[in-house]
Design a protein around this motif. Structure first.
Motif, short mmCIF file in Angstrom:
data_model
loop_
_atom_site.label_atom_id
_atom_site.label_comp_id
_atom_site.label_asym_id
_atom_site.label_seq_id
_atom_site.Cartn_x
_atom_site.Cartn_y
_atom_site.Cartn_z
N ARG A 88 -12.78 6.93 7.95
CA ARG A 88 -11.67 6.24 7.30
C ARG A 88 -10.37 7.00 7.50
NH1 ARG A 88 -13.04 2.25 3.64
NH2 ARG A 88 -15.26 2.09 3.25
N ILE A 89 -9.27 6.24 7.52
CA ILE A 89 -7.95 6.84 7.58
C ILE A 89 -7.11 6.26 6.45
CG2 ILE A 89 -8.03 7.26 10.06
CD1 ILE A 89 -6.13 4.89 10.43
N LEU A 90 -6.07 6.96 6.09
CA LEU A 90 -5.16 6.47 5.06
C LEU A 90 -4.35 5.29 5.59
CD1 LEU A 90 -3.75 9.90 3.82
CD2 LEU A 90 -5.46 8.47 2.69
N ASP A 91 -3.89 4.44 4.69
CA ASP A 91 -2.98 3.37 5.07
C ASP A 91 -1.63 3.96 5.45
OD1 ASP A 91 -4.81 1.37 4.53
OD2 ASP A 91 -4.08 1.03 2.49
N ASP A 92 -0.97 3.31 6.38
CA ASP A 92 0.39 3.73 6.73
C ASP A 92 1.33 3.31 5.61
OD1 ASP A 92 0.69 4.98 9.38
OD2 ASP A 92 -0.40 3.21 10.04
N PRO A 93 2.43 4.06 5.44
CA PRO A 93 3.41 3.68 4.42
C PRO A 93 4.07 2.35 4.78
CG PRO A 93 4.24 5.50 5.76
CD PRO A 93 2.82 5.26 6.17
N GLN A 94 4.48 1.60 3.77
CA GLN A 94 5.20 0.35 3.99
C GLN A 94 6.62 0.67 4.44
OE1 GLN A 94 4.03 -2.88 3.70
NE2 GLN A 94 2.05 -1.88 3.52
N LEU A 95 7.09 -0.02 5.45
CA LEU A 95 8.45 0.17 5.91
C LEU A 95 9.39 -0.74 5.13
CD1 LEU A 95 7.95 0.31 9.78
CD2 LEU A 95 8.19 2.20 8.19
N SER A 96 10.55 -0.24 4.87
CA SER A 96 11.54 -1.04 4.16
C SER A 96 12.87 -0.92 4.89
CB SER A 96 11.68 -0.56 2.72
OG SER A 96 12.61 -1.35 2.03
#
Length: 105
Positions: A88-96
């Motif tokens: 498993r890998i972490l989710d990428d941050p949401q871009l804004s």
């Protein structure tokens, strides 16, 4: 379903902001482009898996010309590669603001 092999091109990975993977498939060549800024965690994971041969002879599913392709099932019997791909890998941050995609670009 096209399947094939690939060659990779990225200067100074993992420091490079872009990566290209050229794939030779049974339906002709395709080029995959990765942009680290859009998905830094996913970028590093994908580039690492391609570099280690995880996707060699993989099938591509649901290709949409000039837009996207789905893939990811390995046929490798190497236990280390299978373990790496299944981790498993972490989710990428949401871009804004979010990235807007135009089909064919």
């Amino acid at each position: 379903m096209p399947k094939g092999t690939h060659s990779t091109s990225w200067p100074n990975f993992p420091d490079s902001p872009f990566a290209r993977v050229n794939c030779e498939t049974s339906a002709g060549p395709i080029e995959l482009k990765f942009v680290k800024e859009w998905s830094p965690i996913g970028y590093e994971r994908a580039v690492s898996l391609f570099d280690k041969g995880y996707y060699d002879n993989t099938h591509f599913f649901r290709p949409v010309k000039n837009f996207l392709v789905q893939f990811g099932i390995t046929y490798s019997t190497d236990p280390e590669l299978k373990s790496l791909g299944e981790s498993r890998i972490l989710d990428d941050p949401q871009l804004s603001p979010p990235i807007m995609f135009d089909e064919g670009s």
